[in-house]
Motif scaffolding. Structure first.
Motif, PDB file in Angstrom:
ATOM      1  N   GLN A 123       0.746  -1.129   0.032  1.00 27.22           N
ATOM      2  CA  GLN A 123       0.043  -0.080  -0.080  1.00 27.22           C
ATOM      3  C   GLN A 123       0.943   1.312   0.042  1.00 27.22           C
ATOM      4  OE1 GLN A 123      -2.175   0.489   3.478  1.00 27.22           O
ATOM      5  NE2 GLN A 123      -3.312   2.407   2.947  1.00 27.22           N
ATOM      6  N   ALA A 124       2.075   1.294   0.718  1.00 31.41           N
ATOM      7  CA  ALA A 124       2.737   2.377   0.769  1.00 31.41           C
ATOM      8  C   ALA A 124       3.436   2.539  -0.360  1.00 31.41           C
ATOM      9  CB  ALA A 124       3.812   2.251   2.107  1.00 31.41           C
ATOM     10  N   LEU A 125       4.160   1.581  -1.104  1.00 30.60           N
ATOM     11  CA  LEU A 125       4.725   1.672  -2.309  1.00 30.60           C
ATOM     12  C   LEU A 125       3.678   2.111  -3.377  1.00 30.60           C
ATOM     13  CD1 LEU A 125       7.084   1.072  -4.157  1.00 30.60           C
ATOM     14  CD2 LEU A 125       6.079  -1.440  -4.469  1.00 30.60           C
ATOM     15  N   ASP A 126       2.583   1.643  -3.494  1.00 34.43           N
ATOM     16  CA  ASP A 126       1.685   2.568  -4.362  1.00 34.43           C
ATOM     17  C   ASP A 126       1.397   3.729  -4.114  1.00 34.43           C
ATOM     18  OD1 ASP A 126      -0.532   1.954  -6.589  1.00 34.43           O
ATOM     19  OD2 ASP A 126      -1.851   2.773  -4.888  1.00 34.43           O
ATOM     20  N   PHE A 127       1.250   4.189  -2.713  1.00 29.89           N
ATOM     21  CA  PHE A 127       1.057   5.688  -2.372  1.00 29.89           C
ATOM     22  C   PHE A 127       2.052   6.438  -2.896  1.00 29.89           C
ATOM     23  CE2 PHE A 127       2.077   8.763   0.914  1.00 29.89           C
ATOM     24  CZ  PHE A 127       0.907   9.527   0.767  1.00 29.89           C
ATOM     25  N   ILE A 148      10.352  -0.195   1.796  1.00 29.30           N
ATOM     26  CA  ILE A 148       9.324   0.411   0.856  1.00 29.30           C
ATOM     27  C   ILE A 148       9.949   1.706   0.044  1.00 29.30           C
ATOM     28  CG2 ILE A 148       7.492   2.010   1.137  1.00 29.30           C
ATOM     29  CD1 ILE A 148       6.807   0.779   3.921  1.00 29.30           C
ATOM     30  N   SER A 149      10.763   2.304   0.406  1.00 32.99           N
ATOM     31  CA  SER A 149      11.402   3.461  -0.179  1.00 32.99           C
ATOM     32  C   SER A 149      12.223   3.083  -0.926  1.00 32.99           C
ATOM     33  CB  SER A 149      12.154   4.589   0.758  1.00 32.99           C
ATOM     34  OG  SER A 149      13.210   3.702   1.533  1.00 32.99           O
ATOM     35  N   LEU A 150      13.210   2.024  -0.701  1.00 34.75           N
ATOM     36  CA  LEU A 150      14.058   1.337  -1.732  1.00 34.75           C
ATOM     37  C   LEU A 150      13.329   0.861  -2.902  1.00 34.75           C
ATOM     38  CD1 LEU A 150      16.940  -0.244   0.361  1.00 34.75           C
ATOM     39  CD2 LEU A 150      17.139   1.473  -1.596  1.00 34.75           C
ATOM     40  N   ALA A 151      12.051   0.059  -2.504  1.00 33.02           N
ATOM     41  CA  ALA A 151      11.310  -0.372  -3.730  1.00 33.02           C
ATOM     42  C   ALA A 151      10.984   0.598  -4.799  1.00 33.02           C
ATOM     43  CB  ALA A 151      10.098  -1.224  -3.230  1.00 33.02           C
ATOM     44  N   ALA A 152      10.425   1.836  -4.181  1.00 33.88           N
ATOM     45  CA  ALA A 152       9.950   2.897  -4.807  1.00 33.88           C
ATOM     46  C   ALA A 152      11.133   3.568  -5.929  1.00 33.88           C
ATOM     47  CB  ALA A 152       9.393   3.790  -3.936  1.00 33.88           C
ATOM     48  N   ILE A 153      12.334   3.729  -5.133  1.00 30.89           N
ATOM     49  CA  ILE A 153      13.450   4.221  -5.857  1.00 30.89           C
ATOM     50  C   ILE A 153      13.789   3.523  -6.940  1.00 30.89           C
ATOM     51  CG2 ILE A 153      15.932   4.714  -5.489  1.00 30.89           C
ATOM     52  CD1 ILE A 153      15.311   5.720  -2.819  1.00 30.89           C
ATOM     53  N   TYR A 154      13.975   2.117  -6.630  1.00 28.59           N
ATOM     54  CA  TYR A 154      14.392   1.009  -7.766  1.00 28.59           C
ATOM     55  C   TYR A 154      13.413   1.030  -8.983  1.00 28.59           C
ATOM     56  CZ  TYR A 154      15.664  -3.062  -9.991  1.00 28.59           C
ATOM     57  OH  TYR A 154      16.113  -4.267 -11.221  1.00 28.59           O
TER      58      TYR A 154
END
Length: 277
Positions: free
Chosen positions: A8-12, A32-38
């Protein structure tokens, strides 16, 4: 496997250009932040990560842990005009060069404007005072940036004064701030009945005296957690002949648990010199 709140946080993050993510410690803020950055880097969008030196050092550890093939670059205050692909640029606020004028917001950043598509400001509660040099430096670094993500694990950023300052950092009205708060309550201790605990199958010739060692770090903050106590009590009653070591940061939890145990010896080790078993 990512947990539902992490997805949910990644999608946000990926669906907002100027969000604030408050993830309580232990909920996977770094993952979460690393997945979004990647994901952002794979779209050929350079990413700049800004925080304190300590947070940058911790983030490097998380990169090696979760994305070992992902590279990172630390300019350490030096000017640069390009970043290799699939590379996170880590910028410690302490390594930014001193400003040459009293108006820090007008100084030039150490890289060309427009170089980064996304800027991630971690531990943003450290930079919520517009009157500080750190705030002004980050404000100048995020000029002409498409996406800014503010991350924090501190609930204090929910205060209206803090949110007003962060809205200035994001350059959007206070009333339009997209905020996602992930509380620690999303984490649940597993039930004993749902897990198999493995012990040696062969009998022990000389059964040892069964002790329960409760180990704790010194801590001024102490608050009992009923869920933890219930879990431990169930575990102890289910395996009365087994030895257990319980690690806990709060003395109140240990004291409460110790008071509820009457059928076995208990040692409490707090790190003091006289605490010897």
């Amino acid at each position: 496997t990512p947990m539902p709140h992490q997805l949910q946080a990644l999608d946000f993050l990926l669906s907002h250009s100027r969000p604030i993510l408050q993830a309580a410690p232990g909920t996977g803020n770094s993952l979460i932040s690393l997945a979004a950055i990647y994901h952002t880097l794979t779209q050929h969008n350079p990413v700049l990560y800004i925080s304190s030196k300590l947070s940058c050092d911790n983030f490097k550890h998380e990169i090696r842990k979760w994305f070992p093939n992902l590279r990172f670059f630390e300019p350490r205050g030096l000017d640069f005009d390009s970043v290799p692909p699939l590379t996170i640029t880590l910028l410690s606020i302490e390594f930014l060069p001193p400003a040459h004028s009293h108006d820090l917001s007008s100084r030039s950043p150490p890289f060309p404007l427009g170089l980064f598509h996304t800027v991630v400001v971690d531990e943003c509660h450290l930079f919520n005072n517009p009157n500080t040099k750190a705030f002004s430096r980050i404000h100048s670094l995020t000029h002409d940036v498409d996406t800014i993500w503010l991350l924090s694990g501190t609930p204090a950023t929910n205060k209206d004064a803090d949110l007003s300052a962060l809205s200035k950092l994001l350059r959007i009205p206070r009333t339009n701030l997209p905020i996602l708060h992930i509380p620690k309550s999303v984490l649940h201790l597993p039930s004993v009945t749902n897990h198999t605990l493995h012990f040696p199958a062969q009998p022990i010739s000389d059964p040892p005296t069964h002790h329960l060692a409760l180990m704790s770090k010194q801590s001024l903050a102490s608050e009992s957690n009923p869920l933890k106590l219930s879990f431990l009590s169930t575990l102890l009653s289910k395996f009365p002949d087994q030895k257990f070591i319980v690690f806990c940061s709060f003395h109140a939890v240990l004291n409460t648990l110790q008071a509820s145990i009457s059928n076995r010896p208990v040692f409490v080790i707090s790190g003091k010199v006289h605490d010897k078993v």
